[in-house]
Design an enzyme around this catalytic site. Structure first.
Site, PDB file in Angstrom:
ATOM      1  N   ASP A  75     -84.502  49.240 -27.829  1.00 21.81           N
ATOM      2  CA  ASP A  75     -85.441  50.186 -28.442  1.00 21.81           C
ATOM      3  C   ASP A  75     -85.326  51.582 -27.864  1.00 21.81           C
ATOM      4  O   ASP A  75     -85.588  52.578 -28.554  1.00 21.81           O
ATOM      5  CB  ASP A  75     -86.879  49.691 -28.285  1.00 21.81           C
ATOM      6  CG  ASP A  75     -87.195  48.544 -29.237  1.00 21.81           C
ATOM      7  OD1 ASP A  75     -86.285  48.126 -29.985  1.00 21.81           O
ATOM      8  OD2 ASP A  75     -88.340  48.060 -29.226  1.00 21.81           O
ATOM      9  N   SER A  82     -87.908  35.244 -22.918  1.00 17.11           N
ATOM     10  CA  SER A  82     -88.964  35.834 -22.100  1.00 17.11           C
ATOM     11  C   SER A  82     -88.510  37.091 -21.353  1.00 17.11           C
ATOM     12  O   SER A  82     -88.298  38.116 -21.978  1.00 17.11           O
ATOM     13  CB  SER A  82     -89.519  34.775 -21.147  1.00 17.11           C
ATOM     14  OG  SER A  82     -90.842  35.075 -20.807  1.00 17.11           O
ATOM     15  N   LYS A  95     -89.815  33.938 -27.007  1.00 17.44           N
ATOM     16  CA  LYS A  95     -90.972  33.580 -26.187  1.00 17.44           C
ATOM     17  C   LYS A  95     -91.601  34.869 -25.674  1.00 17.44           C
ATOM     18  O   LYS A  95     -91.163  35.438 -24.692  1.00 17.44           O
ATOM     19  CB  LYS A  95     -90.550  32.661 -25.035  1.00 17.44           C
ATOM     20  CG  LYS A  95     -91.704  31.873 -24.431  1.00 17.44           C
ATOM     21  CD  LYS A  95     -92.523  32.673 -23.457  1.00 17.44           C
ATOM     22  CE  LYS A  95     -93.639  31.847 -22.859  1.00 17.44           C
ATOM     23  NZ  LYS A  95     -94.434  32.617 -21.891  1.00 17.44           N
TER      24      LYS A  95
END
Length: 478
Positions: free
Chosen positions: A315, A304, A329
């Site tokens: 990224d 999460s 999750k």
């Protein structure tokens, strides 16, 4: 939630620790009452069938059943059929959930989620009763105080583990490939977790361990970086951010933590069916590390909010990610109060990394995979430690699902057998103290070597190991 820099309030969001329910951890959530706007046409034929079933059960079931029991069961069945994280909370359960957010109860410090009638451990939290007795990510809890959990809802099993501080609870656990169940007796405690710890690993190279994301984790991380820089005479050559077995926590804290290491760029965004479900969170800077290289350590217990931080740093090409694929999750739960005093905890959106990759059931794929040398152990890790194995899990297929690590480092031959089975325990125990033990924590040892520009043993396609210097991301504009 004191996060005024964010473009939208975090309405109704339960993140991170809501992979399941955390036993003994203070969490934050907001609630939003949703009006029934633009309702679809009522399915009269299905409602008629439901009414017939209700009448037959009430008249013919072997034991008398109250209207309330039947209706609560029907609602529970409807919502639980959606995905593992949506749930109907009765008035009593909703009140207990609000108590949970205040943390004023005895707990175990363990993140769990329901799976096929048993509880699956996502991660124990550093320094808690669960971590101290040796509960591991991927363990399956099948009994609590001798009571079988099959058919008992997630909320009720959580209630069975909570209780007065100082009292004991016994968990029966399955831990493949061990053939026999394990029994752990834990003493409940008020869980007070220090979420951020920091130390120097070597001259000029810092280490920060975040065990979960609390309200103050973002500011604590910034202070930790500043303190490490002072120890490094004003300049760090590199930093390792350890998010292994971090089950998540408060969304805003995760966003702030990622922002600590970014000058600009998208951190995470959400997409759902309603406009209120769409949110974007961007970095404002400055980068407190001033562009020094970073490595983020993750594993199957990283979930999460930990995945949001990892995805942003990966990224945005700010850090290399090292370890195993994270839990996956990536869904948002919104708590919606009902007129009867209960509530719906409903999945309303999914999280996406800056590159547009869904976290849900995919997880974050590391740049550098660290794998056990034993093929059977690798298969067990892949099977037990991810969201995609849960019954009824939401799937979010996209092109990112085909992502693979750029490099693979296998545990050395000396780290097989007993050492391999305790590798993760040693890593977590090391990270809970002031200075980790590099001799026992192999992933951390190799991460430091990569930061220092040293060659590490990388597996090639044919299985050969070649000593390779892995290039670090370069931050533009520093």
């Amino acid at each position: 939630m004191s996060t005024p820099r964010f473009p939208k309030p975090l309405r109704g969001t339960v993140l991170g620790i809501s992979v399941g329910l955390v036993l003994g951890v203070s969490i934050s959530f907001a609630v939003t009452v949703y009006a029934a706007k633009g309702q679809d046409k009522i399915p009269l034929e299905q409602i008629q069938t439901f009414s017939q079933v209700f009448a037959v059960v009430k008249s013919n079931y072997v034991d008398p059943a109250s209207d309330k029991k039947l209706m609560d069961g029907a609602i529970n069945g409807m919502v639980s059929a959606l995905d593992p994280h949506s749930a109907y909370l009765s008035p009593k359960e909703f009140k207990e959930m609000q108590v949970l957010t205040n943390g004023k109860f005895g707990g175990l410090g363990i993140e769990v989620t329901g799976d096929h009638g048993v509880l699956k451990v996502v991660a124990p939290i550093d320094g808690t009763p669960a971590a101290k007795v040796g509960i591991k990510s991927g363990d399956l809890i099948v009994k609590i105080d001798g009571k079988v959990l099959q058919g008992i809802g997630l909320q009720k099993t959580v209630d069975m583990m909570r209780g007065k501080p100082g009292t004991q609870v016994t968990l029966t656990i399955l831990r493949p490939p061990q053939p026999l169940p394990l029994h752990f007796t834990l003493t409940r405690a008020i869980i007070k977790v220090q979420s951020v710890r920091a130390t120097m690993l070597a001259p000029g190279y810092g280490y920060i361990r975040i065990s979960q994301f609390q309200e103050n984790t973002g500011s604590a991380t910034r202070k930790a970086v500043e303190h490490l820089e002072q120890e490094a005479n004003g300049h760090l050559n590199g930093l390792i951010l350890d998010l292994r077995n971090n089950p998540g926590g408060v969304l805003g804290a995760g966003v702030e933590t990622a922002d600590t290491f970014l000058n600009k760029g998208l951190i995470v965004y959400t997409k759902g069916r309603t406009p209120d479900s769409d949110m974007r969170f961007s970095a404002h800077g400055p980068d407190y590390l001033h562009g020094a290289p970073m490595i983020v350590l993750i594993n199957g217990g990283s979930a999460s909010a930990a995945e949001i931080v990892t995805g942003a740093l990966k990224d945005d090409h700010r850090a290399l990610v090292m370890g195993q694929r994270s839990f996956g999750k990536g869904s948002v739960q919104t708590v919606m109060p009902l007129s009867n005093g209960g509530a719906l905890k409903l999945t309303t959106a999914l999280y996406y990394t800056p590159a547009g990759c869904s976290i849900q059931s995919q997880g974050i794929v590391p740049n550098i995979a660290v794998q056990p040398a034993n093929a059977r152990q690798r298969a067990l890790n892949a099977d037990l430690l991810n969201e995609s194995e849960l019954h009824g899990v939401l799937k979010a297929p996209d092109e990112c699902s085909k992502a693979t690590p750029q490099y693979t480092i296998a545990l050395p031959v000396s780290a097989t057998a007993a050492t391999q089975s305790t590798q993760e325990d040693e890593a977590m125990a090391a990270s809970a103290v002031l200075k980790p033990d590099l001799a026992k924590d192999y992933p951390l040892h190799e991460a430091l070597a990569i930061l220092e520009g040293k060659a590490v043993p990388v597996q090639e396609a044919k299985g050969q190991t070649v000593d390779t210097v892995i290039p670090l991301p370069k931050v533009v504009g520093q």
